[in-house]
Design a protein around this motif. Structure first.
Motif, short mmCIF file in Angstrom:
data_model
loop_
_atom_site.label_atom_id
_atom_site.label_comp_id
_atom_site.label_asym_id
_atom_site.label_seq_id
_atom_site.Cartn_x
_atom_site.Cartn_y
_atom_site.Cartn_z
N GLU A 1 -16.99 5.73 -3.99
CA GLU A 1 -18.21 6.43 -3.57
C GLU A 1 -18.80 5.80 -2.31
O GLU A 1 -19.33 6.51 -1.45
CB GLU A 1 -19.23 6.42 -4.69
N GLU A 2 -18.71 4.49 -2.18
CA GLU A 2 -19.24 3.81 -1.00
C GLU A 2 -18.22 3.75 0.14
O GLU A 2 -18.51 3.18 1.19
CB GLU A 2 -19.69 2.39 -1.37
N ASP A 3 -17.04 4.28 -0.09
CA ASP A 3 -15.97 4.27 0.91
C ASP A 3 -15.67 2.85 1.37
O ASP A 3 -15.51 2.57 2.56
CB ASP A 3 -16.34 5.15 2.10
N GLN A 4 -15.60 1.96 0.41
CA GLN A 4 -15.28 0.56 0.71
C GLN A 4 -13.85 0.43 1.22
O GLN A 4 -12.96 1.17 0.80
CB GLN A 4 -15.44 -0.28 -0.55
N PRO A 5 -13.60 -0.51 2.15
CA PRO A 5 -12.21 -0.76 2.54
C PRO A 5 -11.39 -1.13 1.30
O PRO A 5 -11.80 -1.95 0.49
CB PRO A 5 -12.32 -1.95 3.51
N GLY A 6 -10.24 -0.51 1.15
CA GLY A 6 -9.40 -0.80 0.00
C GLY A 6 -9.76 -0.03 -1.25
O GLY A 6 -9.20 -0.30 -2.32
N ALA A 7 -10.65 0.96 -1.15
CA ALA A 7 -11.03 1.73 -2.34
C ALA A 7 -9.81 2.44 -2.93
O ALA A 7 -9.69 2.55 -4.15
CB ALA A 7 -12.11 2.74 -1.99
N ASP A 8 -8.92 2.91 -2.07
CA ASP A 8 -7.71 3.57 -2.57
C ASP A 8 -6.87 2.61 -3.40
O ASP A 8 -6.29 2.99 -4.42
CB ASP A 8 -6.87 4.09 -1.40
N VAL A 9 -6.76 1.38 -2.95
CA VAL A 9 -5.97 0.39 -3.68
C VAL A 9 -6.62 0.06 -5.02
O VAL A 9 -5.95 -0.08 -6.04
CB VAL A 9 -5.79 -0.89 -2.83
N LEU A 10 -7.93 -0.05 -5.03
CA LEU A 10 -8.63 -0.33 -6.28
C LEU A 10 -8.39 0.77 -7.31
O LEU A 10 -8.35 0.50 -8.51
CB LEU A 10 -10.14 -0.47 -6.03
N ARG A 11 -8.21 1.97 -6.85
CA ARG A 11 -8.02 3.09 -7.76
C ARG A 11 -6.55 3.30 -8.11
O ARG A 11 -6.22 3.54 -9.27
CB ARG A 11 -8.58 4.35 -7.12
N ALA A 12 -5.68 3.22 -7.09
CA ALA A 12 -4.28 3.56 -7.29
C ALA A 12 -3.40 2.37 -7.64
O ALA A 12 -2.26 2.55 -8.06
CB ALA A 12 -3.72 4.26 -6.05
N ARG A 13 -3.90 1.14 -7.46
CA ARG A 13 -3.14 -0.05 -7.85
C ARG A 13 -4.08 -1.05 -8.53
O ARG A 13 -4.07 -2.25 -8.24
CB ARG A 13 -2.47 -0.70 -6.63
N THR A 14 -4.87 -0.56 -9.46
CA THR A 14 -5.86 -1.41 -10.13
C THR A 14 -5.21 -2.61 -10.79
O THR A 14 -5.73 -3.72 -10.77
CB THR A 14 -6.62 -0.59 -11.19
N GLU A 15 -4.07 -2.38 -11.41
CA GLU A 15 -3.40 -3.47 -12.13
C GLU A 15 -2.99 -4.60 -11.19
O GLU A 15 -3.02 -5.77 -11.56
CB GLU A 15 -2.17 -2.92 -12.87
N LEU A 16 -2.65 -4.26 -9.94
CA LEU A 16 -2.25 -5.27 -8.97
C LEU A 16 -3.44 -6.12 -8.54
O LEU A 16 -3.35 -7.35 -8.47
CB LEU A 16 -1.60 -4.60 -7.77
N VAL A 17 -4.56 -5.46 -8.26
CA VAL A 17 -5.75 -6.21 -7.86
C VAL A 17 -6.21 -7.12 -9.00
O VAL A 17 -6.57 -8.27 -8.79
CB VAL A 17 -6.89 -5.25 -7.45
N ARG A 18 -6.19 -6.61 -10.22
CA ARG A 18 -6.61 -7.40 -11.37
C ARG A 18 -5.68 -8.61 -11.56
O ARG A 18 -6.13 -9.74 -11.76
CB ARG A 18 -6.60 -6.53 -12.62
N ASP A 19 -4.36 -8.39 -11.47
CA ASP A 19 -3.41 -9.50 -11.64
C ASP A 19 -3.60 -10.56 -10.57
O ASP A 19 -3.51 -11.77 -10.84
CB ASP A 19 -1.98 -8.97 -11.62
N LEU A 20 -3.84 -10.11 -9.33
CA LEU A 20 -4.06 -11.08 -8.25
C LEU A 20 -5.33 -11.89 -8.50
O LEU A 20 -5.35 -13.11 -8.30
CB LEU A 20 -4.16 -10.35 -6.91
N CYS A 21 -6.39 -11.22 -8.92
CA CYS A 21 -7.63 -11.94 -9.23
C CYS A 21 -7.39 -13.00 -10.29
O CYS A 21 -7.85 -14.14 -10.16
CB CYS A 21 -8.69 -10.95 -9.71
N VAL A 22 -6.68 -12.64 -11.33
CA VAL A 22 -6.43 -13.58 -12.43
C VAL A 22 -5.59 -14.75 -11.94
O VAL A 22 -5.87 -15.92 -12.24
CB VAL A 22 -5.75 -12.85 -13.60
N ARG A 23 -4.54 -14.48 -11.17
CA ARG A 23 -3.67 -15.55 -10.68
C ARG A 23 -4.42 -16.51 -9.76
O ARG A 23 -4.31 -17.73 -9.89
CB ARG A 23 -2.47 -14.96 -9.92
N LEU A 24 -5.16 -15.95 -8.82
CA LEU A 24 -5.85 -16.80 -7.86
C LEU A 24 -6.98 -17.58 -8.52
O LEU A 24 -7.22 -18.74 -8.18
CB LEU A 24 -6.40 -15.95 -6.72
N THR A 25 -7.67 -16.98 -9.45
CA THR A 25 -8.73 -17.68 -10.17
C THR A 25 -8.16 -18.81 -10.99
O THR A 25 -8.71 -19.92 -11.03
CB THR A 25 -9.50 -16.70 -11.07
N ALA A 26 -7.03 -18.59 -11.64
CA ALA A 26 -6.40 -19.65 -12.43
C ALA A 26 -5.96 -20.79 -11.53
O ALA A 26 -6.09 -21.96 -11.88
CB ALA A 26 -5.21 -19.08 -13.20
#
Length: 862
Positions: free
Chosen positions: A524-549
């Protein structure tokens, strides 16, 4: 002789547009009859032939005296499913329990309708003898079979107008004899008739058996409603259809041939279609005429497409085997996706009319259903265009279908249309994110590569391959939490702020609902990468978990027990690397820790994956604020969103020949000057030490790496400069205080993002801003799941903000739990397409065309 069926271009285009009219339906019906006759021929020639032959002979005899009676059985609800089950998997044919024997029950119906005397043996199962179209004899005990004798008055055989009541039907077993009532539509002792529903309005008549006796279809009681209730409901639904959808009502009158009652789920309505039973609708009690009307429209669309794919091929094998369908909680095969898109055209026409004819809350509800149905179809078209290997005819089919969607949207959605569209878009973005978290998984090696590139501050490059898991058994929907959130969106002005949603995700990365809200807000806010957040949600989540760990394993400020991480030096300059060591000798010891002290920002990760940002920024949690300009370029305004991918590989390379800061020519390798070869040690040492300014002697990296570029080591560095310089606010001065170096080049702009064309909406970024689903996926009896074994069917919750009613514009092919027993390939409208690359190239026969038809053994004319 076998002749071809020719599908005229105008009929094909009319069907692709969603309707087709009565002539198209009659053509499909004739083609399906030919298909059924060919299947009968195959059954006779196969291992089940001896079991099939007595009933086939009886059908041939009926055809000789009353062709219409024979055709009514071959076109009926049970014939196609019987043939599919017999030919598909009949392990009992060699033990005398062959499914081919069930054809005898259908032959009895033909004999009764033609008033033709007959004697045929029919299987008995669980003490019941089922005669499709007539009824069920109960209380027969353990006997495996019964002899059915049809006795007709003398001279009645084949006489037009002869009714079933003219025949006397006896059922003989070892235990005794059962005689059916003279009028088989009336119940009797040990006899449960099949009721025939009759609706008439404005000259259009609909006659549908309430079929509960077919052995290949679910043997279910009407349960929540009896025949009288069904009759009254059908009458009201038929009036609604004839008055408001006259052309589609003509199609239904020509093609519908039965209703099979399903048990009612805990909430909503369950409906399905068997692709082998053209014109038969399986549905639970719809409760109101509107729901039944919508169910009939939706499910008949499945029947039309299944028959069409007998004649033409819309797609080829290959492509992704499991696809996203916004009306389903489970992955769909290509055929199932196309079936869902086509079935929702019926829903679209229905809600288009209802939204224009209602008032008040009813109109608002219809407008919501219309918007979400259109969003579903548009998203399905995008998915099909991207991942299904369409033939030339398949492409033409979807293009014509997309034109129908566009034409239907020309009038807009009325007052509040923009707000409505935003609300629908939020729900669909959230639903797709939750779906991906559940079914999609990124390649582990590829995800780890991305994590390393992120730590190194390098571009993401191509995203790793994804795998969508197959669904087995019952499938739950997104769940009640998503349902409540989706329902709230109808009254919400805007989504939750993306920044707030991102913080919530960082606090609970395993909570799917948080990712749904983040995907919706970013879109809705047309954030950069909004398409990736929607179409590759699992990838963004996995990266967040890996980098946080990774960060959690080495808290900031922890001394390095050994050599620093080889990736850290490249990332450290963007992270400020905590300044000079207390001794003043170089970077601090703890510079080897992973970048930043905060978890990686999912918004920043998505932008980075989309190629819109580069590496971790000053906090290590996301791209540098001014990362879009090349090193040494002052910030004249907002950064170019396309530039980062072009220059991050150069990462502020080498000292300027004047010693004043980063080189003007950012494209040359690190440490390379334009006037001569650099110190041989500088290119290696400089990036690792940050050494971003020449030593006062000009001979190599500066000892005091923490000072800004071009500043001599005459004293402690300006306390503000180290913080400001990496952020890009005081970069690349030609001389102290003089401003940006003269003649600095702009970053090389990379090619624009690849853009796709939405079949329904013209050019545009694929996946960006598509209107989403309007609510949670339909649930099982508990309201939270679906059963998946088949390709067709639908389920929907009661009228509520989160889902559509009736067959639910939010649910297509696949029955709800409890799923009806799977006859052969089961209730399924997700038909695999037949052969034939162009209209008219698929072979079909009718009884009169096929010289080898079993019905032609005694009748050459049909």
């Amino acid at each position: 002789m076998i002749g071809p069926y020719v599908l005229p271009d105008d009929v094909f285009d009319a069907l692709a547009a969603g309707a087709g009219g009565r002539p198209a339906v009659l053509l499909l019906l004739r083609a399906r009859r030919s298909r059924n006759l060919l299947l009968l021929r195959r059954a006779l020639d196969g291992p089940c032939g001896r079991a099939v032959e007595p009933a086939a002979d009886l059908l041939a005899g009926v055809e000789r005296v009353d062709p219409e009676a024979a055709r009514s059985v071959i076109d009926g609800p049970a014939f196609g499913t019987w043939a599919a089950r017999t030919l598909g998997d009949c392990p009992a044919h060699h033990r005398g329990g062959c499914a081919g024997r069930d054809l005898a029950a259908l032959a009895v119906l033909a004999a009764v309708r033609a008033a033709r005397p007959a004697r045929v043996t029919v299987p008995v199962r669980e003490g019941r003898l089922r005669l499709p179209g007539l009824g069920t004899v109960t209380g027969l005990g353990e006997t495996p079979e019964a002899l059915v004798v049809v006795e007709a008055p003398a001279g009645a055989e084949g006489v037009p107008g002869t009714s079933a009541g003219s025949c006397r039907v006896r059922v003989l077993t070892a235990a005794g004899e059962h005689v059916l009532p003279r009028d088989p539509s009336r119940p009797g002792h040990g006899w449960q008739p099949v009721a025939v529903l009759d609706a008439r309005h404005r000259g259009l008549t609909l006659r549908l058996p309430l079929e509960n006796a077919a052995p290949e279809l679910p043997a279910l009681e009407t349960a929540s409603a009896g025949p009288a209730a069904w009759q009254d409901l059908l009458r009201q639904a038929w009036e609604l259809l004839v008055d408001n959808h006259p052309r589609r009502a003509e199609e239904l009158a020509a093609g519908l041939n039965g209703i099979v009652p399903l048990p009612a789920p805990a909430r909503g309505v369950a409906s399905a279609t068997s692709r082998h039973a053209f014109g038969t609708v399986l549905t639970s009690w719809p409760a109101d005429p509107e729901r039944l009307a919508l169910t009939l429209l939706h499910e008949f669309q499945h029947s039309k497409l299944s028959a069409l794919t007998d004649l033409v091929t819309l797609y080829e094998p290959g492509g992704r085997p499991r696809l996203y369908a916004p009306w389903r909680p489970d992955p769909r095969p290509p055929g199932g996706l196309l079936q869902g898109i086509y079935a929702h055209l019926g829903d679209l026409a229905f809600w288009q009319e209802r939204s224009g004819s209602r008032h008040g809350p009813a109109q608002a509800d219809a407008a919501w259903r219309l918007a979400q149905t259109r969003a579903h179809v548009e998203r399905g078209l995008t998915e099909a265009a991207s991942h299904v290997r369409l033939t030339a005819l398949g492409t033409r089919f979807l293009e014509r279908l997309a034109r129908t969607v566009r034409d239907g949207n020309r009038g807009g959605t009325g007052s509040g249309g923009e707000r409505l569209a935003r609300a629908v878009a939020r729900v669909q973005a959230g639903d797709e994110a939750v779906w991906r978290l559940r079914w999609a998984a990124a390649d582990d090696a590829g995800t780890e590569r991305l994590a390393a590139l992120w730590r190194a501050g390098r571009p993401a490059g191509p995203l790793p391959a994804e795998d969508v898991r197959a669904a087995t058994g019952a499938v739950a929907g997104p769940g009640p939490e998503f349902g409540r959130w989706a329902a709230r969106q109808r009254g919400a002005e805007r989504a939750r702020p993306a920044r707030e949603a991102a913080d919530a995700v960082l606090a609970e990365p395993d909570r799917a609902q948080g990712w749904a809200e983040l995907a919706a807000a970013a879109a809705e806010e047309d954030q950069p990468g909004a398409d990736v957040l929607r179409a590759r949600t699992e990838l963004v989540r996995d990266l967040c978990v890996r980098l946080t760990a990774r960060q959690a394993a080495m808290p900031p400020g922890t001394a390095s027990p050994g050599p620093p991480d080889s990736l850290a030096p490249a990332a450290w300059p963007a992270d400020l690397a905590v300044g000079p060591d207390p001794s003043g000798g170089g970077p601090a010891v703890d510079a080897a820790r992973p970048p930043g002290t905060a978890p990686p920002d999912p918004l920043a990760l998505a932008a980075w994956l989309a190629g819109m940002a580069v590496g971790p920024g000053p906090s290590g949690g996301g791209p540098a604020v001014d990362a879009a300009r090349p090193p040494g370029t002052a910030s004249p305004g907002p950064p170019d969103s396309l530039a980062p991918a072009a220059w991050p590989a150069d990462l502020a390379v080498g000292p300027d020949p004047s010693g004043g800061g980063p080189a003007v020519d950012a494209a040359r390798p690190p440490g390379t000057t334009s006037s001569g070869p650099p110190d041989s040690l500088a290119p290696v040492a400089w990036p690792a030490d940050l050494a971003v300014g020449p030593d006062p002697s000009g001979g190599g990296p500066a000892v005091d790496a923490a000072r800004p570029p071009g500043t001599a080591s005459s004293g402690p560095p300006d306390s503000l400069a180290p913080a400001a310089w990496p952020a890009g606010t005081a970069v690349g001065t030609d001389r102290p205080g003089a401003g940006p170096a003269a003649g600095e080049e702009e970053a090389v702009e990379r090619a624009p993002q690849a853009r796709g064309a939405h079949p329904a909406r013209g050019p545009g970024r694929v996946g960006r801003g598509e209107p989403p689903e309007a609510g949670p996926a339909p649930g099982p009896p508990s309201g939270d799941g679906l059963a998946v074994p088949t390709e067709s069917g639908s389920a929907q919750a009661p009228l509520e903000p989160a889902r559509s009613p009736g067959p639910d514009p939010a649910a297509d092919e696949g029955p709800v739990a409890p799923a009806p027993p799977d006859p052969g390939e089961g209730p399924t409208a997700g038909a695999e397409p037949g052969g034939g690359g162009v209209p008219g190239q698929k072979t079909g026969v009718s009884m009169s065309q096929n010289a080898r038809s079993p019905l032609a053994k005694t009748s050459a004319t049909g």
